[in-house]
Design a protein around this motif. Structure first.
Motif, short mmCIF file in Angstrom:
data_model
loop_
_atom_site.label_atom_id
_atom_site.label_comp_id
_atom_site.label_asym_id
_atom_site.label_seq_id
_atom_site.Cartn_x
_atom_site.Cartn_y
_atom_site.Cartn_z
N GLY A 27 0.88 -1.05 0.59
CA GLY A 27 0.04 -0.52 0.04
C GLY A 27 1.07 0.62 0.47
O GLY A 27 2.26 1.77 0.20
N PHE A 29 -1.06 4.12 1.35
CA PHE A 29 -1.47 5.86 2.11
C PHE A 29 -0.83 5.43 3.34
O PHE A 29 -0.73 4.54 4.42
CB PHE A 29 -2.59 5.40 2.41
CG PHE A 29 -3.73 5.68 3.36
CD1 PHE A 29 -3.76 7.83 2.38
CD2 PHE A 29 -4.21 5.26 4.00
CE1 PHE A 29 -3.66 8.42 3.17
CE2 PHE A 29 -4.78 6.37 4.80
CZ PHE A 29 -4.97 7.59 4.65
N TYR A 34 2.58 9.71 7.49
CA TYR A 34 4.42 9.85 6.06
C TYR A 34 3.79 10.80 5.44
O TYR A 34 3.93 10.37 5.21
CB TYR A 34 4.95 8.30 6.19
CG TYR A 34 4.88 7.22 6.91
CD1 TYR A 34 6.26 7.26 8.31
CD2 TYR A 34 4.27 6.29 7.36
CE1 TYR A 34 6.26 6.59 9.67
CE2 TYR A 34 4.08 5.79 8.19
CZ TYR A 34 5.99 5.75 9.48
OH TYR A 34 5.52 4.69 10.53
N TYR A 60 -3.52 10.07 -2.66
CA TYR A 60 -2.75 9.93 -1.54
C TYR A 60 -1.78 11.00 -1.89
O TYR A 60 -0.99 11.13 -0.62
CB TYR A 60 -2.28 8.34 -1.49
CG TYR A 60 -2.80 7.47 -1.48
CD1 TYR A 60 -4.20 7.70 -0.94
CD2 TYR A 60 -2.77 5.92 -1.81
CE1 TYR A 60 -4.93 6.47 -0.64
CE2 TYR A 60 -3.43 4.88 -2.18
CZ TYR A 60 -4.88 5.19 -1.61
OH TYR A 60 -5.77 4.44 -1.11
N GLU A 194 -11.63 -3.60 -4.46
CA GLU A 194 -10.43 -3.72 -3.71
C GLU A 194 -11.66 -3.36 -2.30
O GLU A 194 -12.52 -2.39 -2.72
CB GLU A 194 -9.60 -2.39 -3.61
CG GLU A 194 -8.00 -1.82 -3.23
CD GLU A 194 -7.33 -1.16 -2.80
OE1 GLU A 194 -6.77 -1.13 -4.16
OE2 GLU A 194 -7.72 -0.32 -2.18
N TYR A 220 -7.10 -3.97 1.34
CA TYR A 220 -7.27 -3.03 1.82
C TYR A 220 -6.80 -2.76 3.53
O TYR A 220 -7.64 -3.52 4.18
CB TYR A 220 -7.70 -1.97 1.09
CG TYR A 220 -8.72 -1.47 1.32
CD1 TYR A 220 -9.15 -0.21 3.32
CD2 TYR A 220 -10.15 -1.11 0.70
CE1 TYR A 220 -10.43 0.11 3.17
CE2 TYR A 220 -10.85 0.01 1.18
CZ TYR A 220 -11.20 0.03 2.83
OH TYR A 220 -12.26 0.64 2.78
N LEU A 223 -4.21 -5.70 8.18
CA LEU A 223 -3.47 -5.26 9.86
C LEU A 223 -4.64 -4.80 9.57
O LEU A 223 -3.57 -4.99 11.57
CB LEU A 223 -2.47 -4.90 9.60
CG LEU A 223 -0.69 -5.35 8.09
CD1 LEU A 223 0.35 -4.80 8.29
CD2 LEU A 223 -1.19 -7.52 8.14
N MET A 241 -4.46 -7.09 15.69
CA MET A 241 -2.85 -8.09 16.25
C MET A 241 -3.17 -8.78 17.08
O MET A 241 -1.96 -9.25 17.58
CB MET A 241 -1.64 -7.46 15.31
CG MET A 241 -1.53 -6.74 13.44
SD MET A 241 0.17 -6.84 13.57
CE MET A 241 -0.31 -4.84 13.60
N ALA A 258 0.91 -9.39 12.01
CA ALA A 258 1.22 -8.85 11.12
C ALA A 258 1.38 -10.21 10.02
O ALA A 258 0.08 -10.48 8.96
CB ALA A 258 1.85 -7.91 11.06
N ALA A 277 6.15 1.71 6.21
CA ALA A 277 7.25 3.20 6.45
C ALA A 277 8.52 2.01 6.95
O ALA A 277 9.45 2.97 6.38
CB ALA A 277 6.85 3.95 6.45
#
Ligand SMILES: NC(=O)c1ccc[n+]([C@@H]2O[C@H](COP(=O)([O-])OP(=O)(O)OC[C@H]3O[C@@H](n4cnc5c(N)ncnc54)[C@H](OP(=O)(O)O)[C@@H]3O)[C@@H](O)[C@H]2O)c1
Length: 330
Positions: A27, A29, A34, A60, A194, A220, A223, A241, A258, A277
C-alpha cells in the motif's frame, strides 16, 4: 536472519486479467503519519526487496514521488516496466464527464508510466467535495449515490481500458446491492474490487460474491490499519493483531501477528496490500508468504474471529438518506 532481497519468482502468484501477479502488494497510503518522501523511500526499498505490486491513488498525494522511484528503478535496469503491477484510482471529485481520463492522465504523468495495470473507482460516490460540503451526507449540497451516475463513471473507465491506458479496471468500497445495480450494465466487468478485509472484518458475503464472479478481491487495511488516525477509530474497534486467534497462530509459528494476518489473507484468496514505512516490517510482510502456511485449524479459528468491525467509516460519504455511516454500507 532476514535476506537482503527475495527473488520475486518465489513469491506466490495468481492470475488476474490474463497476467500472473503476486499475491501480495504494498500500500502507499501513509495514514497521515508519513510524508510523500518517506512513503516513496519505502516503495524504493520494497522494489529492491522483491515487491512487484503497488497500490497507489491520486488522493494519496505521493504519486509524483513514487513515479520518480519507478523511473529510477527502470533506468537502473533493476526492474522492467512489465514486471511491476501498478494500481491507481480516480478520486471522488473526478466523477464528472471527461474527468476520469483527466485524472488518469495526471496519475500517469506523475507515476511516469504509459499505462497503469489497474485503474479503480476509489469510492462509489459522485462526491464533488464542494466547498462546505466535504462529503457529509447531511449537507443539502451533497450528491447522493446513484447507479446511473456510477455508470457514467464506469463508461469512462471502459473507454480508458479501450484506449490501453489501463490494462484492467476495477471498483473499490462496493457493497453487494451496489454491485448488483451496476454489474449487469457493465460492458467490461471489473477484474478486481478493493475492499476492507482483515480478520475482524471479513465481509464473507461480498468476498464470496466477488470470487464467484471471477472478480479478484484486493484486501486493503489487511492488518487492521493499526495506526489509522482517530477519525477512523471508535472505542469498540478491535485490534486485529491482538486477537487471541491471531496471537495463538503467531506463537505457534514463532512469527509476528502481522504475518499471521497476511498468511490468512492469502490462503483465503485475497491479495493483501499492507503498508509499512519501515524496512523491517515490509520485509517481514513479504517473507510471511514464503514460510509455512497456517494450518486448516488456524484458518478456521481466524475465520471465527470475524467481528464485522469496519474501520474505514469515519468519513460520512454520500448516500441518499444516510444519517450515519452505517446507512452507507447497506
Ligand atoms: N481503496 C481504499 O479505499 C483504501 C482504503 C484504505 C487503504 N487502502 C490501501 O491499503 C493499504 C493498506 O492499508 P492501511 O495502510 O490502512 O493499513 P494496514 O496495511 O492494515 O496497516 C498499516 C500499518 O501497519 C503497520 N505495519 C505494517 N507492517 C507491520 C508489521 N509487520 N508489524 C507491525 N506493524 C506493521 C504500519 O506501521 P509502520 O509504518 O510503522 O510499519 C502501518 O501503520 C493503504 O496503504 C492503501 O494503499 C485503500
Amino acid at each position: 536472519m532476514t535476506p537482503d532481497s527475495v527473488d520475486p519468482r518465489r513469491v506466490p502468484c495468481c492470475e488476474l486479467a490474463g497476467r500472473r501477479i503476486p499475491r501480495i502488494g504494498m500500500g502507499t497510503f501513509g495514514s497521515d503519519r508519513y510524508g510523500p518522501e518517506e512513503i516513496s523511500g519505502a516503495v524504493a526499498g520494497a522494489i529492491r526487496f522483491g515487491y512487484r505490486l503497488f497500490d497507489c491513488a491520486s488522493v494519496y498525494g505521493n504519486e509524483d514521488q513514487i513515479g520518480k522511484v519507478f523511473d529510477e528503478a527502470f533506468s537502473a535496469g533493476f526492474v522492467k516496466r512489465e514486471e511491476i503491477f501498478v494500481i491507481s484510482k480516480v478520486w471522488n471529485d473526478m466523477h464528472g464527464r471527461g474527468d476520469v481520463l483527466l485524472s488518469l492522465a495526471r496519475s500517469l504523468r506523475d507515476l511516469r508510466l504509459d499505462y497503469v495495470d489497474a485503474y479503480l473507482v476509489h469510492w462509489p460516490f459522485p462526491n464533488y467535495h464542494a466547498p462546505g460540503c466535504d462529503g457529509d451526507a447531511r449537507n443539502p449540497d451533497s450528491v447522493p449515490f446513484s447507479a446511473d451516475s456510477y455508470m457514467d463513471v464506469w463508461r469512462q473507465m471502459e473507454k480508458i481500458h479501450d484506449m490501453g491506458l489501463a490494462r484492467c479496471i476495477g471498483m473499490s468500497n462496493m457493497t453487494i446491492p451496489k454491485m448488483e445495480a451496476v454489474l449487469p450494465r457493465c460492458r467490461i466487468k471489473p477484474a478486481l474490487v478493493e475492499m476492507e478485509l482483515h480478520p475482524s472484518f471479513q465481509q464473507p458475503e461480498l468476498f464470496r460474491y466477488c470470487l464467484s464472479r471471477g472478480i479478484q478481491p484486493i484486501a486493503y487495511s489487511p492488518l487492521g490499519s493499526p495506526n489509522r488516525p482517530g477519525r477512523d477509530r471508535s472505542a469498540e474497534d478491535v485490534v486485529d493483531m491482538e486477537l487471541p486467534e491471531v496471537d495463538a497462530a503467531a506463537r505457534a509459528h514463532g512469527i509476528h501477528p502481522a504475518q499471521v494476518c497476511l498468511k490468512w489473507a492469502v490462503q483465503r484468496g485475497q491479495i493483501p496490500i499492507p503498508f509499512s514505512a519501515h524496512e523491517k516490517n515490509y520485509r517481514a510482510n513479504l517473507l510471511a508468504l514464503l514460510e509455512d502456511p497456517l494450518t486448516e485449524a488456524e484458518m478456521k479459528a481466524i475465520e471465527g474471529a470475524d467481528k464485522n468491525c469496519r474501520l474505514i467509516k469515519g468519513q460520512v460519504f454520500l448516500w441518499e438518506g444516510a444519517k450515519s455511516w452505517e446507512d452507507l454500507w447497506d
